[in-house]
Write a protein that holds these residues in place. Structure first.
Motif, PDB file in Angstrom:
ATOM      1  N   THR A 132      14.256  40.187 -24.249  1.00 35.57           N
ATOM      2  CA  THR A 132      13.197  40.677 -23.380  1.00 35.57           C
ATOM      3  C   THR A 132      13.068  39.741 -22.190  1.00 35.57           C
ATOM      4  O   THR A 132      13.224  38.527 -22.332  1.00 35.57           O
ATOM      5  CB  THR A 132      11.847  40.714 -24.133  1.00 35.57           C
ATOM      6  N   CYS A 133      12.781  40.297 -21.027  1.00 36.34           N
ATOM      7  CA  CYS A 133      12.481  39.506 -19.836  1.00 36.34           C
ATOM      8  C   CYS A 133      11.237  40.080 -19.176  1.00 36.34           C
ATOM      9  O   CYS A 133      10.985  41.286 -19.255  1.00 36.34           O
ATOM     10  CB  CYS A 133      13.642  39.527 -18.850  1.00 36.34           C
ATOM     11  N   ALA A 134      10.463  39.225 -18.537  1.00 38.50           N
ATOM     12  CA  ALA A 134       9.231  39.670 -17.885  1.00 38.50           C
ATOM     13  C   ALA A 134       8.939  38.782 -16.685  1.00 38.50           C
ATOM     14  O   ALA A 134       9.421  37.653 -16.598  1.00 38.50           O
ATOM     15  CB  ALA A 134       8.064  39.640 -18.873  1.00 38.50           C
ATOM     16  N   ILE A 135       8.143  39.328 -15.771  1.00 42.21           N
ATOM     17  CA  ILE A 135       7.771  38.612 -14.555  1.00 42.21           C
ATOM     18  C   ILE A 135       6.265  38.420 -14.539  1.00 42.21           C
ATOM     19  O   ILE A 135       5.503  39.356 -14.781  1.00 42.21           O
ATOM     20  CB  ILE A 135       8.224  39.388 -13.304  1.00 42.21           C
ATOM     21  N   GLN A 136       5.847  37.181 -14.241  1.00 36.34           N
ATOM     22  CA  GLN A 136       4.427  36.884 -14.115  1.00 36.34           C
ATOM     23  C   GLN A 136       3.955  37.243 -12.702  1.00 36.34           C
ATOM     24  O   GLN A 136       4.764  37.376 -11.782  1.00 36.34           O
ATOM     25  CB  GLN A 136       4.165  35.413 -14.423  1.00 36.34           C
ATOM     26  N   PRO A 137       2.643  37.400 -12.494  1.00 33.07           N
ATOM     27  CA  PRO A 137       2.128  37.774 -11.175  1.00 33.07           C
ATOM     28  C   PRO A 137       2.539  36.825 -10.046  1.00 33.07           C
ATOM     29  O   PRO A 137       2.636  37.239  -8.891  1.00 33.07           O
ATOM     30  CB  PRO A 137       0.604  37.772 -11.366  1.00 33.07           C
ATOM     31  N   VAL A 138       2.798  35.546 -10.358  1.00 33.82           N
ATOM     32  CA  VAL A 138       3.214  34.587  -9.325  1.00 33.82           C
ATOM     33  C   VAL A 138       4.681  34.746  -8.956  1.00 33.82           C
ATOM     34  O   VAL A 138       5.183  34.048  -8.074  1.00 33.82           O
ATOM     35  CB  VAL A 138       2.935  33.135  -9.766  1.00 33.82           C
ATOM     36  N   GLY A 139       5.406  35.663  -9.620  1.00 38.62           N
ATOM     37  CA  GLY A 139       6.793  35.944  -9.275  1.00 38.62           C
ATOM     38  C   GLY A 139       7.822  35.178 -10.066  1.00 38.62           C
ATOM     39  O   GLY A 139       9.017  35.239  -9.756  1.00 38.62           O
ATOM     40  N   THR A 140       7.421  34.446 -11.105  1.00 37.66           N
ATOM     41  CA  THR A 140       8.392  33.735 -11.931  1.00 37.66           C
ATOM     42  C   THR A 140       8.956  34.667 -12.998  1.00 37.66           C
ATOM     43  O   THR A 140       8.258  35.538 -13.511  1.00 37.66           O
ATOM     44  CB  THR A 140       7.755  32.497 -12.605  1.00 37.66           C
ATOM     45  N   LEU A 141      10.236  34.476 -13.320  1.00 35.85           N
ATOM     46  CA  LEU A 141      10.957  35.300 -14.289  1.00 35.85           C
ATOM     47  C   LEU A 141      11.133  34.514 -15.582  1.00 35.85           C
ATOM     48  O   LEU A 141      11.522  33.342 -15.556  1.00 35.85           O
ATOM     49  CB  LEU A 141      12.328  35.691 -13.721  1.00 35.85           C
ATOM     50  N   TRP A 142      10.873  35.178 -16.705  1.00 34.06           N
ATOM     51  CA  TRP A 142      10.948  34.550 -18.026  1.00 34.06           C
ATOM     52  C   TRP A 142      11.738  35.460 -18.950  1.00 34.06           C
ATOM     53  O   TRP A 142      11.604  36.683 -18.884  1.00 34.06           O
ATOM     54  CB  TRP A 142       9.550  34.348 -18.595  1.00 34.06           C
ATOM     55  N   CYS A 143      12.571  34.877 -19.855  1.00 34.95           N
ATOM     56  CA  CYS A 143      13.349  35.666 -20.818  1.00 34.95           C
ATOM     57  C   CYS A 143      13.318  35.008 -22.189  1.00 34.95           C
ATOM     58  O   CYS A 143      13.108  33.791 -22.303  1.00 34.95           O
ATOM     59  CB  CYS A 143      14.798  35.803 -20.358  1.00 34.95           C
ATOM     60  N   TRP A 144      13.555  35.824 -23.235  1.00 39.21           N
ATOM     61  CA  TRP A 144      13.592  35.322 -24.610  1.00 39.21           C
ATOM     62  C   TRP A 144      14.336  36.313 -25.493  1.00 39.21           C
ATOM     63  O   TRP A 144      14.551  37.460 -25.118  1.00 39.21           O
ATOM     64  CB  TRP A 144      12.194  35.040 -25.136  1.00 39.21           C
ATOM     65  N   GLY A 145      14.748  35.845 -26.683  1.00 37.26           N
ATOM     66  CA  GLY A 145      15.495  36.674 -27.627  1.00 37.26           C
ATOM     67  C   GLY A 145      16.931  36.216 -27.736  1.00 37.26           C
ATOM     68  O   GLY A 145      17.246  35.036 -27.591  1.00 37.26           O
ATOM     69  N   LEU A 146      17.843  37.173 -27.985  1.00 35.51           N
ATOM     70  CA  LEU A 146      19.267  36.873 -28.143  1.00 35.51           C
ATOM     71  C   LEU A 146      19.849  36.381 -26.819  1.00 35.51           C
ATOM     72  O   LEU A 146      19.671  37.017 -25.785  1.00 35.51           O
ATOM     73  CB  LEU A 146      20.015  38.129 -28.607  1.00 35.51           C
TER      74      LEU A 146
END
Length: 188
Positions: A132-146
């Motif tokens: 899964t990947c997601a973006i926070q309101p400040v524009g940073t990208l985050w990912c997790w899982g395999l």
């Protein structure tokens, strides 16, 4: 076979068929299941549920849309055998199969109900095959899982069970996660 078309049967269809009586504003299909958001911002899911990917607290398949709770949602994304959604307050929730940490709760235990991912707020989410990947309101990208194919974008092939920031950029606009890859669009 699993009711993933949502028409109340397990029959294959060669033409479009209307799903339920709700009016819809967002829909996302995973592997043999579908989740959607109705115009009243409620979450509905149907289809295969062997790993809890419908998020209704059971592992029973559903052949028609079933409203999942009373919370209100702004977006939803169905992955391989898990799903994630953002509630109207901006909190991110994930549920379903979690062998590689793709629900982001710090464990590898599958969830049959939504579990909140951290305490941050989020703007958009993309559930992939097993990540899964997601973006926070400040524009940073985050990912997790395999991470075995580099799909987490952190320069490694290591799995992560909690969100990890991808680089230092803060100009990410949207993200999509495929089976073993991720793509994202920056503001430029």
């Amino acid at each position: 076979t699993f009711g993933q078309l949502g028409d109340g049967t397990g029959d294959d269809r060669t033409r479009p068929v209307k799903v339920g009586t709700e009016r819809w504003k967002a829909v996302s299909s995973g592997a043999y299941f579908t989740c959607a958001i109705g115009t009243s911002d409620t979450r509905w899911c149907w289809g295969s549920n062997g790993r809890g990917q419908l998020g209704d607290g059971t592992t029973a398949d559903r052949d028609a849309p079933v409203q999942m709770g009373t919370q209100t949602w702004t977006s939803i994304s169905s992955g391989g055998i898990h799903a994630c959604g953002i509630q109207t307050a901006g909190t991110l929730w994930c549920w379903g199969y979690n062998r590689s940490g793709q629900v982001g709760d710090g464990t590898t235990t599958s969830r049959t109900t939504p579990g909140q991912v951290g305490t941050a707020t989020w703007r958009t989410v993309g559930a992939g095959g097993v990540h899964t990947c997601a973006i926070q309101p400040v524009g940073t990208l985050w990912c997790w899982g395999l991470g075995s194919y580099g799909q987490l974008g952190n320069g490694t092939t290591t799995n992560r069970s909690t969100p990890e920031q991808v680089g230092t950029g803060a100009n990410w606009q949207t993200v999509g996660a495929g089976w073993d890859h991720t793509h994202a669009l920056q503001s430029d």
